[in-house]
Structure formats: structure tokens, C-alpha cells
Design an enzyme around this catalytic site. Structure first.
Site, PDB file in Angstrom:
ATOM      1  CG  ASP A 127      -9.770   6.913  60.501  1.00 28.55           C
ATOM      2  OD1 ASP A 127     -10.079   7.938  60.229  1.00 28.55           O
ATOM      3  OD2 ASP A 127      -8.805   6.574  61.312  1.00 28.55           O
ATOM      4  CE  LYS A 213     -12.344  14.949  34.130  1.00 28.44           C
ATOM      5  NZ  LYS A 213     -12.082  13.727  35.544  1.00 28.44           N
ATOM      6  CG  HIS A 249      -6.897  17.248  63.433  1.00 26.78           C
ATOM      7  ND1 HIS A 249      -5.617  17.058  62.597  1.00 26.78           N
ATOM      8  CD2 HIS A 249      -6.817  16.271  64.188  1.00 26.78           C
ATOM      9  CE1 HIS A 249      -4.823  16.288  63.273  1.00 26.78           C
ATOM     10  NE2 HIS A 249      -5.568  15.708  64.360  1.00 26.78           N
ATOM     11  NE  ARG A 252      -9.441  12.767  64.709  1.00 26.29           N
ATOM     12  CZ  ARG A 252      -8.572  12.818  65.646  1.00 26.29           C
ATOM     13  NH1 ARG A 252      -8.238  13.531  66.572  1.00 26.29           N
ATOM     14  NH2 ARG A 252      -7.858  11.551  65.273  1.00 26.29           N
TER      15      ARG A 252
END
Length: 319
Positions: A127, A213, A249, A252
């Protein structure tokens, strides 16, 4: 000082293994034995401690996660539990400790220091939310992982002319969202530290589609709001199709980037240097590209200051 211990605690971060390797080999090069402690403070209290050699850390620098494993152990706040950890340190002849982790890990290191054990903290957190360091171990890898994922999400968003609200990690800190948002050309970045107007975001997305766009990307830090809820709120003001995606996750994991490997190695070696000087109760940081250290206690009264210029920059670039 004849022997030091090393543990990883709290959420894992890519680059932790590089730090473990650097601590181990720097200590051994200075005639100091090294003990690895598995499963963080829980493993310390349980006595899950083993002797490490140079070979123990071989081929670990490129691996994600932490080969010492990690665990959250709130029980270590209790004096009785801390004393059990101290008993294990004495039993294994460990004179000092290097702790790699975030806020909770630093609290544990401070407790051990107050019991007379020199402990040094290394900032391991994807973080990037730890004070007195511009950079935490794992942040760069997490940003690259999120960036690559959003690049892929943009492909399918363009195919279906959709808006994607992409949730990235950062409960109280928007550093991942800011860096990844700028790097992926996001239409909006939403972080805990800055106010936002969801109606304005929706209007800007609608204007983007009107201007030709074919997609819209909103990078949302997890601490702001649930991604599905944010998407539903966004649709109250927009007539576009939208989806929510939580990266979770995966940020990580993965092999650490060059930057994470190098910074973790520098910090690990620096931690041993501080211990050799008889210092403890310190947190290692990287400030203005220089290794620094501060009293761990000072971190708890300080606040991490992100590069909020990126937030303003993205507002200009997204127009």
C-alpha cells in the site's frame, strides 16, 4: 551481538524475500549467525525458529511472497504473550531482530525493544502507507500488477464500449490508485484522501463517449467504497454500460520487480548495519532516494504523505 533473528509479519509483499536474503548474507558476512522465524510473531511465540545459511536464501530473490511465511497475530499486543516471545529469543540465543511488515509489525518491534531487544523494522507493504519512507517494499510490483490487469481490462471495455470501475488495494492510502491511474490513463481516480463528486465523474465519462471514446476506466481505492456499490451509484447519473472489477490479492503476488528487489536489498543490508552499530527501535526508510532511519515510536504519531500531485495531474490528463 552473535545472532540475529528475522521475521515477516502481516500482509505479504513482493520483495520480502529479497530483504530476507540481504539481511541474512550481510549478517553472515560480518560473522553474525542468523535465525529465521516462521509465521511472524505467532511463530516467534511458538518457537518456530531455525538456523539460516547463505544457501537457505539462495534462489529466493525472484520469488514473490515470503518463504518465512506470515501471519497476523493480534495476541502479541498482550504483555504475557510478548514475554513468551522473549523467552524464545533467549532460548535460541537471539540478540536482535529484523522485522519486515507494516504498522502492526512495527508495534511488535517496539514492544520487543522496550523489553531490551534491539529490533529494526523494514517497511513491507504494497500500500505504500508507512510514514518516513517514500517507498515500501512491494509497492512497485503491486502497481505493475495492477497496471497490467487494467491494460487488459481496457481491451474488453473498448470492445463493448463499457465503463469499468477497477478496485485496487489501499484501505487508507490511495498511492496504488494514483500511480496506476496515471499509468493507465484512467478517466478518474478515487482515493480516501481526496473528496469526489460521483455525478461529476459520470458526466465526464458521458462526455468522453460523446467525444468518441470507446471505454471508461475508474480506478477506485478499496478504502473508499465497494466497487459494485460505486458502479451502481455511477449508473444513477450515466446511461452507459458499466462493470465492476476487484483486483484483490493478485496485487500481493508475483515475482518482484527490479525496483522492489534492489530497494529491499538495500534496506536489508542497512538494517544489519544499524544493528552492528548497537542501534534498535528504529524503522528503515527510503527518503529522496537515500536510506534513512527513524525512531519507530515517531511513526505512530506521523502520517504518510502521498504524491497527491499525481491526483491533480490525472484530472488534467483525463480531460
Amino acid at each position: 551481538m552473535k545472532r540475529i533473528g528475522i521475521l515477516t509479519s502481516g500482509g505479504d509483499a513482493p520483495g520480502m524475500n529479497a530483504a530476507i536474503r540481504a539481511v541474512t548474507r550481510t549478517a553472515l558476512a560480518n560473522g553474525i549467525e542468523v535465525c529465521g522465524i516462521r509465521y511472524g510473531y505467532a511463530g516467534l511465540v511458538a518457537g518456530d525458529i531455525f538456523q539460516m545459511t547463505s544457501e537457505t536464501v539462495a534462489d529466493k530473490i525472484s520469488r514473490g511472497g515470503t518463504f518465512l511465511y506470515s501471519a497476523r497475530f493480534p495476541e502479541f499486543k498482550e504483555e504475557e504473550v510478548q514475554l513468551k516471545g522473549i523467552e524464545q529469543l533467549k532460548k535460541h540465543g537471539i540478540d536482535a531482530l529484523v522485522v519486515i511488515g507494516g504498522d502492526g509489525s512495527y508495534h511488535g518491534a517496539l514492544k520487543l525493544t522496550r523489553h531490551g531487544y534491539n529490533a529494526i523494522g523494514l517497511p513491507g507493504s504494497i500500500d505504500n502507507d508507512i510514514p518516513y519512507t517514500d517507498y515500501t517494499i512491494g509497492f512497485d510490483t503491486a502497481c505493475n500488477t495492477a497496471m497490467e490487469a487494467i491494460d487488459k481490462i481496457r481491451d474488453t471495455a473498448t470492445s463493448h464500449q463499457r465503463v469499468f470501475v477497477v478496485n485496487v488495494m489501499g484501505r487508507d492510502c490511495g498511492d496504488i490508485a494514483m500511480h496506476v491511474g496515471v499509468a493507465t490513463g484512467a478517466d478518474a481516480i478515487v482515493i480516501p484522501e481526496e473528496p469526489y463528486d460521483i455525478k461529476e465523474i459520470a458526466e465526464n465519462l458521458k462526455q468522453g463517449f460523446a467525444n468518441g471514446k470507446k471505454h471508461g476506466i475508474v480506478v477506485l481505492a478499496e478504502g473508499v467504497m465497494d466497487a459494485e456499490k460505486f458502479k451502481d451509484e455511477l449508473l444513477k447519473y450515466g446511461d452507459f454500460d458499466a462493470r465492476a472489477n476487484v483486483l484483490g490479492h493478485m496485487q500481493r503476488g508475483g515475482s518482484p520487480t527490479m525496483r522492489d528487489r534492489v530497494v529491499a536489498s538495500e534496506m536489508g543490508a542497512y538494517a544489519v548495519k544499524l544493528l552492528l552499530e548497537g542501534k534498535g527501535g528504529l524503522a528503515v526508510g527510503m527518503e529522496n532516494n537515500k536510506l534513512t532511519h527513524h525512531d519507530i515510536l515517531d511513526l505512530f504519531d506521523a502520517k504518510h504523505h502521498g504524491n497527491y500531485a499525481l491526483y491533480s495531474l490525472n484530472k488534467d490528463l483525463a480531460k
